[in-house]
Design an enzyme around this catalytic site. Structure first.
Site, short mmCIF file in Angstrom:
data_model
loop_
_atom_site.label_atom_id
_atom_site.label_comp_id
_atom_site.label_asym_id
_atom_site.label_seq_id
_atom_site.Cartn_x
_atom_site.Cartn_y
_atom_site.Cartn_z
N PHE A 1 0.86 -1.19 0.00
CA PHE A 1 0.00 0.00 0.00
C PHE A 1 0.89 1.23 0.00
O PHE A 1 1.63 1.48 0.95
CB PHE A 1 -0.95 0.05 1.20
N ASP B 1 9.28 2.95 2.13
CA ASP B 1 8.07 3.71 2.44
C ASP B 1 7.81 3.53 3.93
O ASP B 1 7.27 2.52 4.36
CB ASP B 1 6.90 3.21 1.59
N LYS C 1 2.20 10.94 7.20
CA LYS C 1 1.35 10.67 8.35
C LYS C 1 1.80 11.42 9.62
O LYS C 1 1.52 12.59 9.73
CB LYS C 1 1.22 9.17 8.56
#
Ligand SMILES: *Cc1c(COP(=O)(O)O)cnc(C)c1O
Length: 404
Positions: free
Chosen positions: A145, A230, A259
């Site tokens: 993802f 990531d 985030k």
């Protein structure tokens, strides 16, 4: 209280009436929050065990971050990158130092950081590695993802995320996650990067086998390929270290961050890499109107300073042990698997008992908010300011849900 005195049902109806249904939220309507606790429009309180998918690692409205935001709101909020502002250099320097990298490129959302990483890797491939024009390839992992843009969903293996959004961007090869031999075999002279999550969050907090990340690092170095980690969800304290890669002593060529970098206040993402990599970008070749804006930098600088103390990483490691011990005690009592690191856990519920969704709904009724990912899998990622007692409370509520 009778149902039509509650504000929640109407608020949900209104939200559904006026929005695209690209999410299926739990039926709670939040109005305020502090630390690990949320309050809904009917005054009910919930322990937040999702933390905005790790965007709220420091909890809701951390006082230091809120103070930085307030102070910056009263001075300067936006310049665009057409001018330099006085919050920019400190943020970039302090984040580069936290990452041990030369340079930082700030963006806004995680997907933009991923897109930036892809663009930089391709340019690096052509200009530095000498890949033939138009042939650059990036190796990615099954179950990944990395966000929702058309290019990123092009290499997703999740049918919902991908179907009907083509034509797809070429230039990606998908290999099984955690399989070093498959990854090695996929690399050729056109490979510019390997892009992976050091722990796959969305997939259910999947930790790769020990030795995988060091293996990826070794292969990338040998084959002159960039290792892009990531760490948008796994990074910034979530796993009990600054980066999930730290657990195996691995340093990627590029960190993708997002985030928690925005402190739960503003969207802030970034790419951190050395000058031989990020230096390939020249003026006019990449950018973002809001990327690196003064408000974002003011907040994110304080995020980096909180992380520089090491306190949150320590809390995550120590309290994570407690969380995982509690969860493991439920194996065979409704849970069939527990994975993760630090204050981050993926749980597989016995699918004969209930779905992940149903478990989360029942948890919500008991005042604990978590979110299912796929099928019977739930992800727990509480704010790193959670206490031992609150962890025990969350585990007890889960035990009660699983006991029926
Ligand atoms: C959330 C996430 C992204 C995308 O971030 P957005 O801010 O939602 O665009 C990318 N990679 C990983 C690993 C993520 O968890």
């Amino acid at each position: 209280m009778i149902d039509d005195m509650l504000r929640t049902p109407e608020a949900i109806r209104d939200a559904e009436r006026w929005t695209a249904h690209n999410y299926h939220p739990l039926p709670v309507v939040i109005t305020s929050a502090e630390g690990c606790w949320l309050t809904d429009v009917d005054g009910r309180r919930y322990l937040d065990c999702l933390a905005g998918y790790s965007a709220l690692n420091f909890g809701h409205r951390h006082p230091t971050l809120i103070a930085a935001a307030h102070a910056q709101l009263d001075r300067l909020t936006l310049t665009s990158r057409a001018f330099v502002h006085d919050q920019f250099a400190d943020f970039c320097r302090e984040l580069a130092e936290l990452c041990g990298k030369d340079l930082v490129l700030p963006m806004n959302t995680g997907a933009e950081a991923v897109e930036t990483g892809i663009k930089v890797a391709r340019k690096w491939g052509y200009q530095v590695k000498g890949v033939a024009p138009g042939r650059a390839n990036i190796v990615v992992a099954e179950g990944n993802f990395h966000g929702r843009t058309t290019t990123i969903v092009s290499f997703s293996t999740d049918a919902d995320a991908r179907a009907d959004f083509g034509p797809y961007t070429p230039g990606f090869t998908v290999v099984p996650y955690g399989d070093l031999a498959a990854l090695t075999a996929a690399i050729d002279e056109n490979t510019v990067a390997v892009l992976i999550e050091p722990i796959q969050g969305e997939q259910g907090v999947v930790v790769p086998p020990e030795g995988y990340l060091p293996g990826v690092r070794r292969v990338c170095t040998e084959q002159d390929v960039l290792f892009i980690a990531d760490e948008i969800q796994s990074g910034l304290g979530r796993t009990g270290a600054t980066f999930a890669c730290d657990h195996e002593g691995v340093v990627p060529d590029m960190y993708l961050l997002g985030k928690a970098l925005g402190g739960g206040i503003v969207p802030v993402s970034a790419v951190a890499a050395d000058a031989d990599v990020l230096g390939v970008l020249r003026p006019g070749q990449h950018g973002s109107t809001f990327g690196g804006n003064p408000l974002a930098c003011a907040v994110a600088t304080e995020v980096v300073r909180l992380l520089a103390t090491g306190e949150f990483q320590r809390r995550s490691a120590e309290l994570g042990d407690r969380l995982h011990a509690g969860l493991r005690s439920l194996l065979g009592r409704g849970l069939v698997a527990v994975r993760g690191r630090g204050l981050w856990a993926g749980l597989d519920i016995d699918p004969t008992l209930m779905s992940g969704r149903e478990a989360c709904e029942r948890l919500a009724e008991r005042g604990v908010l978590a979110k299912d990912t796929h099928g019977a899998t739930i992800r727990l990622a509480p704010p790193l300011v959670i206490t031992e007692a609150e962890i025990d409370h969350a585990v007890a509520q889960l035990a009660a849900v699983l006991a029926g």
